[in-house]
Design a protein around this motif. Structure first.
Motif, short mmCIF file in Angstrom:
data_model
loop_
_atom_site.label_atom_id
_atom_site.label_comp_id
_atom_site.label_asym_id
_atom_site.label_seq_id
_atom_site.Cartn_x
_atom_site.Cartn_y
_atom_site.Cartn_z
N SER A 1 0.84 -1.19 0.00
CA SER A 1 0.00 0.00 0.00
C SER A 1 0.88 1.25 0.00
O SER A 1 2.08 1.20 0.25
CB SER A 1 -0.92 0.00 1.22
OG SER A 1 -0.15 0.07 2.38
N GLU A 2 0.26 2.32 -0.25
CA GLU A 2 0.95 3.60 -0.31
C GLU A 2 1.43 3.99 1.10
O GLU A 2 0.73 3.81 2.08
CB GLU A 2 -0.03 4.65 -0.84
CG GLU A 2 0.55 6.02 -0.98
CD GLU A 2 -0.47 7.03 -1.48
OE1 GLU A 2 -0.04 8.13 -1.84
OE2 GLU A 2 -1.67 6.73 -1.49
N ILE B 1 -0.67 12.34 3.72
CA ILE B 1 -0.84 13.62 4.39
C ILE B 1 -1.15 14.68 3.33
O ILE B 1 -0.45 14.79 2.33
CB ILE B 1 0.44 14.00 5.17
CG1 ILE B 1 0.69 12.99 6.27
CG2 ILE B 1 0.33 15.41 5.74
CD1 ILE B 1 2.00 13.19 7.00
N PRO B 2 -2.19 15.46 3.54
CA PRO B 2 -2.52 16.49 2.54
C PRO B 2 -1.41 17.56 2.47
O PRO B 2 -0.85 17.97 3.47
CB PRO B 2 -3.82 17.10 3.04
CG PRO B 2 -4.09 16.51 4.37
CD PRO B 2 -3.13 15.41 4.63
#
Length: 188
Positions: A7-8, A14-15
């Protein structure tokens, strides 16, 4: 066997939106002043500027600083005794340390109280060079009894001076002592 799905990483989740701050500086200052926060900060800064260390506080500092240096003296005494295969005990370490505290307190009080002045820094740096060089001389040229009697006290005072000095004078005094050892005492 089933392959695990990669997975990433969390850091990528985080935006990354820059915070939009559309409030002008003048409005921010007006808000700070209207809440009284700016006055509280200025008042606290003024209190901290007026605060001075009293003689009693320096005395307590001297008492509390003398305890570790007294045990350092006792430890150096044990180290010298072990080096010359002399007997030692824990009670002897404790007694030596406790006996040295009354001698260390006034010395630490005076040097700690005035350590920020340039004159005291100069005196302590010069004393550090003299004490360190004399310790090195004692270790190379004195018989074992002379070393046992002088080395623990000299080493403790030398460490104390280096600890109390500002960084530049401490490094310079150590370099001078090292130069004395290298060129004056080291055998060719």
């Amino acid at each position: 066997m089933a392959k695990k799905q990669v997975s990433e990483p969390l850091i990528n989740r985080i935006p990354h939106h820059p915070q939009n701050d559309n409030v002008p500086e003048a409005e921010k200052m007006r808000l700070f002043e209207s809440t009284g926060l700016l006055q509280k900060v200025k008042q606290r800064e003024a209190e901290l500027a007026k605060q001075h260390t009293t003689s009693t506080e320096y005395l307590w500092q001297a008492i509390f600083m003398s305890i570790p240096f007294a045990f350092l003296l006792g430890t150096f005494d044990i180290t010298v005794k072990v080096q010359f295969s002399e007997p030692w005990t824990y009670s002897g370490l404790l007694i030596k340390s406790l006996k040295s505290i009354p001698a260390l307190i006034p010395f630490i009080y005076l040097t700690n109280r005035y350590k920020s002045s340039n004159i005291t820094q100069t005196i302590m740096a010069t004393s550090s060079v003299v004490v360190g060089s004399f310790l090195l001389y004692t270790m190379h040229h004195s018989p074992s009894l002379g070393q046992m009697m002088r080395a623990p006290g000299l080493a403790t005072i030398w460490v104390y001076f280096v600890v109390q000095l500002n960084l530049l004078p401490a490094v310079i005094s150590l370099l001078i002592s090292a130069t004395y050892w290298y060129f004056g005492l080291r055998k060719p």
